[in-house]
Write a protein that holds these residues in place. Structure first.
Motif, PDB file in Angstrom:
ATOM      1  N   PRO A 216      -3.361   1.783  -3.728  1.00  0.00           N
ATOM      2  CA  PRO A 216      -3.470   2.905  -3.045  1.00  0.00           C
ATOM      3  C   PRO A 216      -3.468   2.475  -1.346  1.00  0.00           C
ATOM      4  CG  PRO A 216      -5.161   2.763  -4.713  1.00  0.00           C
ATOM      5  CD  PRO A 216      -4.526   1.743  -4.733  1.00  0.00           C
ATOM      6  N   GLY A 217      -4.310   1.796  -0.905  1.00  0.00           N
ATOM      7  CA  GLY A 217      -4.221   1.529   0.377  1.00  0.00           C
ATOM      8  C   GLY A 217      -4.373   0.112   0.807  1.00  0.00           C
ATOM      9  N   SER A 218      -4.079  -0.384   2.111  1.00  0.00           N
ATOM     10  CA  SER A 218      -4.250  -1.598   2.464  1.00  0.00           C
ATOM     11  C   SER A 218      -5.478  -2.376   2.065  1.00  0.00           C
ATOM     12  CB  SER A 218      -4.069  -1.745   3.957  1.00  0.00           C
ATOM     13  OG  SER A 218      -2.828  -1.062   4.541  1.00  0.00           O
ATOM     14  N   TYR A 219      -6.766  -1.520   2.082  1.00  0.00           N
ATOM     15  CA  TYR A 219      -8.090  -2.293   1.810  1.00  0.00           C
ATOM     16  C   TYR A 219      -7.868  -2.728   0.418  1.00  0.00           C
ATOM     17  CZ  TYR A 219     -12.919  -2.691   1.446  1.00  0.00           C
ATOM     18  OH  TYR A 219     -14.234  -3.291   1.487  1.00  0.00           O
ATOM     19  N   GLU A 220      -6.849  -2.498  -0.515  1.00  0.00           N
ATOM     20  CA  GLU A 220      -6.854  -2.980  -1.789  1.00  0.00           C
ATOM     21  C   GLU A 220      -5.847  -4.127  -1.891  1.00  0.00           C
ATOM     22  OE1 GLU A 220      -6.878   0.695  -1.526  1.00  0.00           O
ATOM     23  OE2 GLU A 220      -8.951   0.415  -1.922  1.00  0.00           O
TER      24      GLU A 220
ATOM     25  N   ILE B 201     -11.062  -1.900   8.261  1.00  0.00           N
ATOM     26  CA  ILE B 201     -10.031  -2.346   7.192  1.00  0.00           C
ATOM     27  C   ILE B 201      -9.110  -3.485   7.730  1.00  0.00           C
ATOM     28  CG2 ILE B 201      -8.276  -1.402   5.804  1.00  0.00           C
ATOM     29  CD1 ILE B 201      -9.333   1.343   5.747  1.00  0.00           C
TER      30      ILE B 201
ATOM     31  N   TRP C 100      -0.088   4.248   1.638  1.00  0.00           N
ATOM     32  CA  TRP C 100      -0.189   5.009   2.731  1.00  0.00           C
ATOM     33  C   TRP C 100       0.922   4.903   4.001  1.00  0.00           C
ATOM     34  CZ3 TRP C 100      -4.612   7.526   5.397  1.00  0.00           C
ATOM     35  CH2 TRP C 100      -5.750   7.897   4.567  1.00  0.00           C
ATOM     36  N   ASN C 101       1.355   5.850   4.511  1.00  0.00           N
ATOM     37  CA  ASN C 101       2.434   5.706   5.618  1.00  0.00           C
ATOM     38  C   ASN C 101       3.822   5.384   4.798  1.00  0.00           C
ATOM     39  OD1 ASN C 101       0.656   6.281   7.666  1.00  0.00           O
ATOM     40  ND2 ASN C 101      -0.333   4.403   7.211  1.00  0.00           N
TER      41      ASN C 101
ATOM     42  N   ALA D 229       0.630  -1.290   0.114  1.00  0.00           N
ATOM     43  CA  ALA D 229       0.229  -0.080   0.091  1.00  0.00           C
ATOM     44  C   ALA D 229       0.811   1.229  -0.008  1.00  0.00           C
ATOM     45  CB  ALA D 229      -0.844   0.006   1.169  1.00  0.00           C
TER      46      ALA D 229
ATOM     47  N   HIS E   8     -12.648   3.099  11.504  1.00  0.00           N
ATOM     48  CA  HIS E   8     -12.331   2.820  10.030  1.00  0.00           C
ATOM     49  C   HIS E   8     -11.203   1.848  10.250  1.00  0.00           C
ATOM     50  CE1 HIS E   8     -10.784   4.202   5.985  1.00  0.00           C
ATOM     51  NE2 HIS E   8     -11.997   4.373   5.911  1.00  0.00           N
TER      52      HIS E   8
ATOM     53  N   VAL F 245       0.515  -0.531   6.199  1.00  0.00           N
ATOM     54  CA  VAL F 245       0.524  -0.146   7.689  1.00  0.00           C
ATOM     55  C   VAL F 245      -0.761   0.661   8.084  1.00  0.00           C
ATOM     56  CG1 VAL F 245       1.606   1.565   9.166  1.00  0.00           C
ATOM     57  CG2 VAL F 245       3.107   0.257   7.542  1.00  0.00           C
ATOM     58  N   LEU F 246      -1.457   0.241   8.807  1.00  0.00           N
ATOM     59  CA  LEU F 246      -2.899   0.872   9.381  1.00  0.00           C
ATOM     60  C   LEU F 246      -2.274   1.418  10.689  1.00  0.00           C
ATOM     61  CD1 LEU F 246      -5.502  -1.970   8.385  1.00  0.00           C
ATOM     62  CD2 LEU F 246      -5.181   0.440   7.463  1.00  0.00           C
ATOM     63  N   ILE F 247      -2.705   2.880  10.609  1.00  0.00           N
ATOM     64  CA  ILE F 247      -2.708   3.527  11.900  1.00  0.00           C
ATOM     65  C   ILE F 247      -4.057   3.942  12.482  1.00  0.00           C
ATOM     66  CG2 ILE F 247      -1.444   5.363  13.017  1.00  0.00           C
ATOM     67  CD1 ILE F 247       0.721   5.409  10.969  1.00  0.00           C
TER      68      ILE F 247
HETATM   69  C1  DLZ Z   1      -8.681   5.720   4.205  1.00  0.00           C
HETATM   70  C2  DLZ Z   1      -7.333   5.047   4.860  1.00  0.00           C
HETATM   71  C3  DLZ Z   1      -7.202   5.394   6.188  1.00  0.00           C
HETATM   72  C4  DLZ Z   1      -8.154   6.480   6.699  1.00  0.00           C
HETATM   73  N1  DLZ Z   1      -5.988   4.849   6.670  1.00  0.00           N
HETATM   74  C5  DLZ Z   1      -5.357   4.187   6.215  1.00  0.00           C
HETATM   75  C6  DLZ Z   1      -4.207   3.396   6.632  1.00  0.00           C
HETATM   76  O1  DLZ Z   1      -3.855   3.956   7.846  1.00  0.00           O
HETATM   77  N2  DLZ Z   1      -3.342   2.692   5.925  1.00  0.00           N
HETATM   78  C7  DLZ Z   1      -3.891   2.394   4.656  1.00  0.00           C
HETATM   79  O2  DLZ Z   1      -2.994   1.383   4.210  1.00  0.00           O
HETATM   80  N3  DLZ Z   1      -4.911   2.980   4.166  1.00  0.00           N
HETATM   81  C8  DLZ Z   1      -5.559   3.654   4.854  1.00  0.00           C
HETATM   82  N4  DLZ Z   1      -6.683   4.281   4.033  1.00  0.00           N
HETATM   83  C9  DLZ Z   1      -7.033   3.901   2.740  1.00  0.00           C
HETATM   84  C10 DLZ Z   1      -7.850   2.473   2.612  1.00  0.00           C
HETATM   85  O3  DLZ Z   1      -7.177   1.344   2.744  1.00  0.00           O
HETATM   86  C11 DLZ Z   1      -8.268   2.503   1.138  1.00  0.00           C
HETATM   87  O4  DLZ Z   1      -7.175   2.566   0.241  1.00  0.00           O
HETATM   88  C12 DLZ Z   1      -9.162   3.355   0.823  1.00  0.00           C
HETATM   89  O5  DLZ Z   1     -10.401   3.517   1.695  1.00  0.00           O
HETATM   90  C13 DLZ Z   1      -9.975   3.356  -0.450  1.00  0.00           C
HETATM   91  O6  DLZ Z   1     -10.492   1.947  -0.908  1.00  0.00           O
END
Ligand code: DLZ
Length: 203
Positions: free
Chosen positions: A65-69, A138, A33-34, A31, A134, A126-128
């Motif tokens: 883009p983010g961990s959710y993907e 996730i 993020w971070n 991902a 949220h 990395v999810l913070i």
């Molecule tokens: C939206 C979001 C938030 C608030 N925090 C994180 C995070 O700490 N780490 C991470 O990897 N992704 C974060 N995202 C983005 C979501 O994972 C995802 O990319 C979006 O919701 C779009 O689907």
């Protein structure tokens, strides 16, 4: 300060030799993020893959883009690598197949020679924790998603998702903090080699 490595992977038998992983193909999906933490984790994973003999050309790195993907990306990347391996079409890259999984691709500038499917895929995020729920949603979805892909596809998916309460906790686990904690990405590289090899034995 010497980094303490209390990881159970540190003495893993599969990684004691620098040629052990020479026949493996590994993907890292991470991902964006971070990124300070992520970059270090990815570097650690790559470091241990290379140290175990995985060839640079057999390491594919993709971002989302983010961990959710992460779960979907891991699923599609593995499927694309299987298709690529089975395809009689020459000169198709995994990227081509991801963008056009069923099309007859006739080669492109970034085409690679056909390769075997990935032996392991490392998913890094990395999810913070923030002020809302949220983080919980996730973290839960990604954890279950990655396990599902792993079991459905029968390919090792290394769980490189840090779920931390503060940025500092993330930095620590990437080996960037003050506590002397080692870079967890290294463990994930070693785990990918060990599981990639064991999966062949289990086939
Ligand atoms: C939206 C979001 C938030 C608030 N925090 C994180 C995070 O700490 N780490 C991470 O990897 N992704 C974060 N995202 C983005 C979501 O994972 C995802 O990319 C979006 O919701 C779009 O689907």
């Amino acid at each position: 300060m010497v980094k303490a490595n209390n990881s159970p992977w540190r003495d893993a038998p599969a990684n004691t030799d620098s040629t052990t992983g020479s026949g493996l193909r590994v993907a890292i999906v991470h991902a964006r993020w971070n990124t300070v933490i992520i970059d270090q984790l990815v570097a650690g994973a790559k470091k241990n893959l290379l140290a175990a003999g995985v060839l640079e050309e057999n390491i594919t790195v993709q971002t989302v883009p983010g961990s959710y993907e992460l779960p979907l990306a891991v699923q599609r990347l593995y499927a694309a690598s299987q298709l690529q391996a089975n395809s009689s079409v020459q000169g198709i890259s995994a990227t081509d197949l991801l963008s056009s999984p069923t099309a007859e691709v006739t080669g492109s500038a970034n085409a690679a020679s056909p390769k075997k499917p990935f032996d392991a895929i490392i998913a890094i995020g990395v999810l913070i924790k923030g002020a809302t729920m949220h983080f919980e949603y996730i973290a839960d979805a990604v954890s279950h998603g990655l396990m599902r892909v792993q079991l459905d596809a029968g390919v090792p998916v290394i769980f490189g998702l840090l779920t931390v309460l503060t940025e500092e906790q993330g930095l620590e686990r990437a080996g960037l903090g003050n506590s002397g904690m080692h870079n967890h990405g290294e463990d994930w590289g070693s785990a990918a080699v060990e599981l990639g090899l064991k999966r062949r034995d289990w086939a």
